[in-house]
Scaffold this motif. Structure first.
Motif, PDB file in Angstrom:
ATOM      1  N   TRP A  60     -43.802  17.918 -20.909  1.00 49.05           N
ATOM      2  CA  TRP A  60     -43.214  18.036 -22.245  1.00 49.05           C
ATOM      3  C   TRP A  60     -41.705  18.197 -22.136  1.00 49.05           C
ATOM      4  O   TRP A  60     -41.220  19.020 -21.347  1.00 49.05           O
ATOM      5  N   HIS A  61     -40.969  17.431 -22.903  1.00 49.00           N
ATOM      6  CA  HIS A  61     -39.505  17.503 -22.859  1.00 49.00           C
ATOM      7  C   HIS A  61     -38.913  16.915 -24.142  1.00 49.00           C
ATOM      8  O   HIS A  61     -39.616  16.341 -24.966  1.00 49.00           O
ATOM      9  N   ARG A  62     -37.628  17.071 -24.249  1.00 49.26           N
ATOM     10  CA  ARG A  62     -36.846  16.429 -25.311  1.00 49.26           C
ATOM     11  C   ARG A  62     -35.545  15.984 -24.672  1.00 49.26           C
ATOM     12  O   ARG A  62     -35.198  16.423 -23.567  1.00 49.26           O
ATOM     13  N   HIS A  63     -34.849  15.087 -25.355  1.00 49.45           N
ATOM     14  CA  HIS A  63     -33.576  14.620 -24.830  1.00 49.45           C
ATOM     15  C   HIS A  63     -32.437  15.093 -25.714  1.00 49.45           C
ATOM     16  O   HIS A  63     -32.558  15.107 -26.938  1.00 49.45           O
ATOM     17  N   GLU A  64     -31.350  15.483 -25.075  1.00 49.27           N
ATOM     18  CA  GLU A  64     -30.114  15.764 -25.803  1.00 49.27           C
ATOM     19  C   GLU A  64     -29.360  14.446 -25.866  1.00 49.27           C
ATOM     20  O   GLU A  64     -28.607  14.093 -24.955  1.00 49.27           O
ATOM     21  N   ALA A  65     -29.645  13.690 -26.929  1.00 51.64           N
ATOM     22  CA  ALA A  65     -29.068  12.365 -27.112  1.00 51.64           C
ATOM     23  C   ALA A  65     -28.893  12.116 -28.602  1.00 51.64           C
ATOM     24  O   ALA A  65     -29.633  12.664 -29.423  1.00 51.64           O
ATOM     25  N   ASP A  66     -27.939  11.269 -28.926  1.00 48.55           N
ATOM     26  CA  ASP A  66     -27.711  10.898 -30.318  1.00 48.55           C
ATOM     27  C   ASP A  66     -28.600   9.742 -30.753  1.00 48.55           C
ATOM     28  O   ASP A  66     -28.913   9.594 -31.930  1.00 48.55           O
ATOM     29  N   PHE A  67     -29.001   8.915 -29.783  1.00 53.28           N
ATOM     30  CA  PHE A  67     -29.766   7.711 -30.087  1.00 53.28           C
ATOM     31  C   PHE A  67     -30.588   7.336 -28.876  1.00 53.28           C
ATOM     32  O   PHE A  67     -30.102   7.403 -27.736  1.00 53.28           O
ATOM     33  N   GLN A  96     -36.803   6.929 -30.839  1.00 57.94           N
ATOM     34  CA  GLN A  96     -37.085   8.351 -30.683  1.00 57.94           C
ATOM     35  C   GLN A  96     -35.977   9.129 -31.357  1.00 57.94           C
ATOM     36  O   GLN A  96     -34.835   9.106 -30.885  1.00 57.94           O
ATOM     37  N   ARG A  97     -36.319   9.802 -32.441  1.00 58.79           N
ATOM     38  CA  ARG A  97     -35.285  10.576 -33.131  1.00 58.79           C
ATOM     39  C   ARG A  97     -34.747  11.660 -32.199  1.00 58.79           C
ATOM     40  O   ARG A  97     -35.457  12.130 -31.300  1.00 58.79           O
ATOM     41  N   PRO A  98     -33.498  12.035 -32.375  1.00 60.81           N
ATOM     42  CA  PRO A  98     -32.908  13.062 -31.510  1.00 60.81           C
ATOM     43  C   PRO A  98     -33.750  14.346 -31.498  1.00 60.81           C
ATOM     44  O   PRO A  98     -34.178  14.838 -32.543  1.00 60.81           O
ATOM     45  N   GLY A  99     -34.021  14.841 -30.296  1.00 62.62           N
ATOM     46  CA  GLY A  99     -34.702  16.118 -30.130  1.00 62.62           C
ATOM     47  C   GLY A  99     -36.212  16.092 -30.239  1.00 62.62           C
ATOM     48  O   GLY A  99     -36.845  17.135 -30.072  1.00 62.62           O
ATOM     49  N   ILE A 100     -36.828  14.938 -30.506  1.00 64.35           N
ATOM     50  CA  ILE A 100     -38.285  14.918 -30.639  1.00 64.35           C
ATOM     51  C   ILE A 100     -38.936  15.325 -29.322  1.00 64.35           C
ATOM     52  O   ILE A 100     -38.548  14.875 -28.249  1.00 64.35           O
ATOM     53  N   ARG A 101     -39.905  16.233 -29.416  1.00 62.32           N
ATOM     54  CA  ARG A 101     -40.635  16.678 -28.230  1.00 62.32           C
ATOM     55  C   ARG A 101     -41.677  15.609 -27.898  1.00 62.32           C
ATOM     56  O   ARG A 101     -42.430  15.183 -28.779  1.00 62.32           O
ATOM     57  N   HIS A 102     -41.707  15.208 -26.634  1.00 54.35           N
ATOM     58  CA  HIS A 102     -42.623  14.144 -26.249  1.00 54.35           C
ATOM     59  C   HIS A 102     -43.043  14.268 -24.792  1.00 54.35           C
ATOM     60  O   HIS A 102     -42.471  15.053 -24.033  1.00 54.35           O
ATOM     61  N   TYR A 103     -44.049  13.461 -24.454  1.00 58.94           N
ATOM     62  CA  TYR A 103     -44.666  13.508 -23.126  1.00 58.94           C
ATOM     63  C   TYR A 103     -45.236  12.126 -22.863  1.00 58.94           C
ATOM     64  O   TYR A 103     -46.127  11.672 -23.564  1.00 58.94           O
ATOM     65  N   PRO A 129     -45.320  23.397 -24.130  1.00 49.66           N
ATOM     66  CA  PRO A 129     -46.324  22.419 -24.561  1.00 49.66           C
ATOM     67  C   PRO A 129     -46.573  22.482 -26.064  1.00 49.66           C
ATOM     68  O   PRO A 129     -46.592  23.561 -26.656  1.00 49.66           O
ATOM     69  N   VAL A 130     -46.740  21.322 -26.656  1.00 43.98           N
ATOM     70  CA  VAL A 130     -47.026  21.221 -28.083  1.00 43.98           C
ATOM     71  C   VAL A 130     -48.531  21.218 -28.316  1.00 43.98           C
ATOM     72  O   VAL A 130     -49.027  21.810 -29.263  1.00 43.98           O
ATOM     73  N   CYS A 131     -49.275  20.527 -27.419  1.00 40.91           N
ATOM     74  CA  CYS A 131     -50.730  20.433 -27.513  1.00 40.91           C
ATOM     75  C   CYS A 131     -51.270  19.969 -26.168  1.00 40.91           C
ATOM     76  O   CYS A 131     -50.506  19.689 -25.252  1.00 40.91           O
ATOM     77  N   ASP A 132     -52.587  19.891 -26.065  1.00 40.44           N
ATOM     78  CA  ASP A 132     -53.207  19.387 -24.839  1.00 40.44           C
ATOM     79  C   ASP A 132     -52.947  17.894 -24.697  1.00 40.44           C
ATOM     80  O   ASP A 132     -52.785  17.178 -25.687  1.00 40.44           O
ATOM     81  N   ILE A 133     -52.953  17.419 -23.460  1.00 38.66           N
ATOM     82  CA  ILE A 133     -52.698  16.017 -23.135  1.00 38.66           C
ATOM     83  C   ILE A 133     -53.999  15.356 -22.688  1.00 38.66           C
ATOM     84  O   ILE A 133     -54.699  15.896 -21.833  1.00 38.66           O
ATOM     85  N   PRO A 134     -54.324  14.186 -23.224  1.00 33.44           N
ATOM     86  CA  PRO A 134     -55.504  13.462 -22.733  1.00 33.44           C
ATOM     87  C   PRO A 134     -55.303  13.044 -21.269  1.00 33.44           C
ATOM     88  O   PRO A 134     -54.170  12.900 -20.808  1.00 33.44           O
TER      89      PRO A 134
END
Length: 142
Positions: A60-67, A96-103, A129-134
């Motif tokens: 799980w991570h996010r990016h510090e990015a504008d775009f 991917q909008r700025p800061g969206i948590r994803h995996y 973690p936001v939720c369980d991963i398949p």
């Protein structure tokens, strides 16, 4: 027409740069497309392709990015965007909008995508973690 942007012209052919390790993820290979240099670090564009099976994925991570945009050129990948499974297949485009948590947790052996991010030196930040991963799809035996 005069260029007043301060950026450089860039034209990179497939034979100009190789896929290399040493990028953000050790299970991917990256091919630089010369955009970071041409824009003086304002934007990076690279091709990313699968190198190893997705054992554990990106976490799980996010990016510090504008775009950030991902254009899947070959194969497929499965991402969690917040708590939603998203299948991204060849031809799909994801902003991917700025800061969206994803995996990124699963991908095909032939997966390849174009990634464009601003700024070029964006940071990846681990998040809770936001939720369980398949589970990932097993790769065929070689």
């Amino acid at each position: 027409m005069l260029d007043r942007t301060g950026t450089l012209f860039s034209h990179v052919k497939p034979a100009d740069t190789d896929f290399k390790g040493g990028g953000l993820r050790d299970f991917f290979l990256y091919r630089d497309l010369g955009v970071a240099e041409a824009t003086h670090g304002k934007v990076i564009a690279h091709l990313v392709k699968a190198n190893l099976p997705p054992d554990g994925g990106t976490g799980w991570h996010r990016h510090e990015a504008d775009f950030q945009i991902v254009i899947m050129t070959k194969g497929w990948a499965k991402f969690m965007y917040e708590d939603k499974v998203t299948l991204v297949e060849a031809g799909d485009v994801v902003h991917q909008r700025p800061g969206i948590r994803h995996y990124l947790f699963d991908y095909s052996p032939d997966m390849e995508y174009l990634e464009i991010v601003s700024p070029a030196d964006f940071k990846s930040v681990d998040v809770d973690p936001v939720c369980d991963i398949p589970p990932p799809t097993p790769w065929p035996e070689a």
